[in-house]
Design a protein around this motif. Structure first.
Motif, PDB file in Angstrom:
ATOM      1  N   ARG A   2      46.056   3.895  -9.492  1.00 43.71           N
ATOM      2  CA  ARG A   2      46.730   4.956 -10.227  1.00 43.71           C
ATOM      3  C   ARG A   2      47.132   6.045  -9.257  1.00 43.71           C
ATOM      4  N   LEU A   3      48.383   6.418  -9.276  1.00 45.52           N
ATOM      5  CA  LEU A   3      48.902   7.461  -8.411  1.00 45.52           C
ATOM      6  C   LEU A   3      49.189   8.706  -9.256  1.00 45.52           C
ATOM      7  N   HIS A   4      48.586   9.827  -8.877  1.00 51.38           N
ATOM      8  CA  HIS A   4      48.813  11.078  -9.601  1.00 51.38           C
ATOM      9  C   HIS A   4      50.297  11.417  -9.676  1.00 51.38           C
ATOM     10  N   GLY A   5      51.028  11.088  -8.622  1.00 48.75           N
ATOM     11  CA  GLY A   5      52.446  11.418  -8.585  1.00 48.75           C
ATOM     12  C   GLY A   5      53.227  10.786  -9.725  1.00 48.75           C
ATOM     13  N   LEU A   6      52.838   9.578 -10.124  1.00 48.12           N
ATOM     14  CA  LEU A   6      53.528   8.908 -11.227  1.00 48.12           C
ATOM     15  C   LEU A   6      53.263   9.634 -12.541  1.00 48.12           C
ATOM     16  N   ASP A   7      52.039  10.121 -12.718  1.00 50.56           N
ATOM     17  CA  ASP A   7      51.719  10.886 -13.923  1.00 50.56           C
ATOM     18  C   ASP A   7      52.487  12.203 -13.948  1.00 50.56           C
TER      19      ASP A   7
END
Length: 336
Positions: A2-7
């Motif tokens: 999970r990448l924070h940037g995608l969220d």
């Protein structure tokens, strides 16, 4: 993975949709002011970013076909319920995109690009060979006969708000992008550069064509969704994704990353909230008659986005998932 940037990118896409949908719901006529120009630039782009991110999520999460099918059923039911109060619902379209993607969940990148190209071609042929304006009232932006078999098929496949052909191409493009190492600085730079180039290139044909009807078809407006709209919106979606991924470490150091990422993880619940609470508030205030100025509806939209961050923070004190995310998780895993 999970990448924070995608969220964070997902939350930005949500904010873009709020700006566009609130203006449409309030019947505000765009002007030449800064607020109008910014909102104009987001029409068809914020929703496209949402779908591309959904495709990336499918590649990174690697859910099995049964899970994807159950999610599709859930989104379809929720979307149909939402359609009773908001005609521009995108959730039931998500369900159709997911169903179309089922055979290609583990397909190699080249096959995903070919699938996106085929979907784009089918969409283009449909727009020019079938009656695209059937059932539409462009003055009120309402669609008649949706709840008939013919109307539902037309609306879902080629002349609705976000028809499968060609909108599903965004999902397959996202699945293709999700095959790369998105945490890599090199990949992020490529997404920004090539995405920006595609976004710019997609605007050229519409400016070169003189005939109004051809200019509309070869332009970058989401209605009708021509091939160069798909190219341009795909490019902007990939560029934004790459840029947000690149700056996320800096946002993390500044203590902002989690504040921006948390609402992105609950985008489904917030999508419902912006209709029920946001548009519901506008209706209760009697502001759905076009009386608001573009600047005021822009400010109201940004205020709702800020409020969404606070509501998610408060909700997370009691639960990890948003209410609709928890319901989808429960329904998806019920049989297991």
């Amino acid at each position: 993975m999970r990448l924070h940037g995608l969220d964070i990118a997902r939350f930005l896409a949500f904010c873009g949709m709020v700006l566009v949908n609130f203006r449409i719901a309030a019947g505000v006529t765009p002007g030449t002011d800064t607020a109008s120009l910014l909102t104009n630039a987001l029409e068809g782009r914020a929703a496209a970013l949402f779908v591309v991110l959904a495709g990336i999520g499918l590649s990174l999460g690697r859910p099995d076909r049964t899970t994807v099918f159950r999610r599709a059923v859930f989104l379809f039911v929720i979307g149909l319920l939402n359609l009773t109060i908001f005609e521009a619902d995108i959730l039931h379209f998500y369900a159709l995109y997911f169903l179309l993607a089922l055979p290609l969940l583990t397909a190699p990148g080249r096959m995903l690009l070919r699938a996106a190209a085929m979907i784009l071609l089918i969409g283009f042929v449909s727009v020019i060979s079938l009656e695209y304006e059937a059932n539409w009232d462009w003055k009120t932006l309402t669609y008649a006969n949706f709840w008939t078999v013919e109307g539902f098929i037309r609306h879902s496949l080629y002349n609705g708000w976000h028809p499968v052909f060609p909108w599903a191409a965004f999902l397959f493009l996202g699945m293709w992008a999700g095959r790369f190492q998105l945490s890599s600085r090199r990949v992020q730079a490529h997404l920004v550069l090539w995405g920006a180039a595609a976004a710019a290139l997609g605007t050229v044909p519409g400016m070169l064509v003189q005939d109004p009807e051809l200019a509309e078809l070869f332009g970058t407006s989401a209605i009708p969704p021509g091939p160069f709209y798909i190219l341009s919106a795909s490019g902007s979606a990939l560029a934004v994704t790459g840029l947000v991924l690149a700056i996320t470490p800096a946002l993390d150091k500044a203590g902002l990353a989690e504040w921006l990422a948390a609402p992105g993880r609950q985008a489904l619940s917030l999508y419902a909230a912006h209709i029920l609470l946001g548009m519901g508030t506008l209706e209760a205030m009697g502001q759905l008659d076009g009386a608001l100025s573009p600047t005021r509806i822009f400010g109201f939209s940004l205020g709702f986005c800020a409020l969404s961050m606070v509501l998610v923070w408060f909700w997370n004190l009691f639960a990890k998932r948003g209410p609709l995310e928890a319901l989808m998780h429960w329904s998806t895993n019920l049989a297991r």
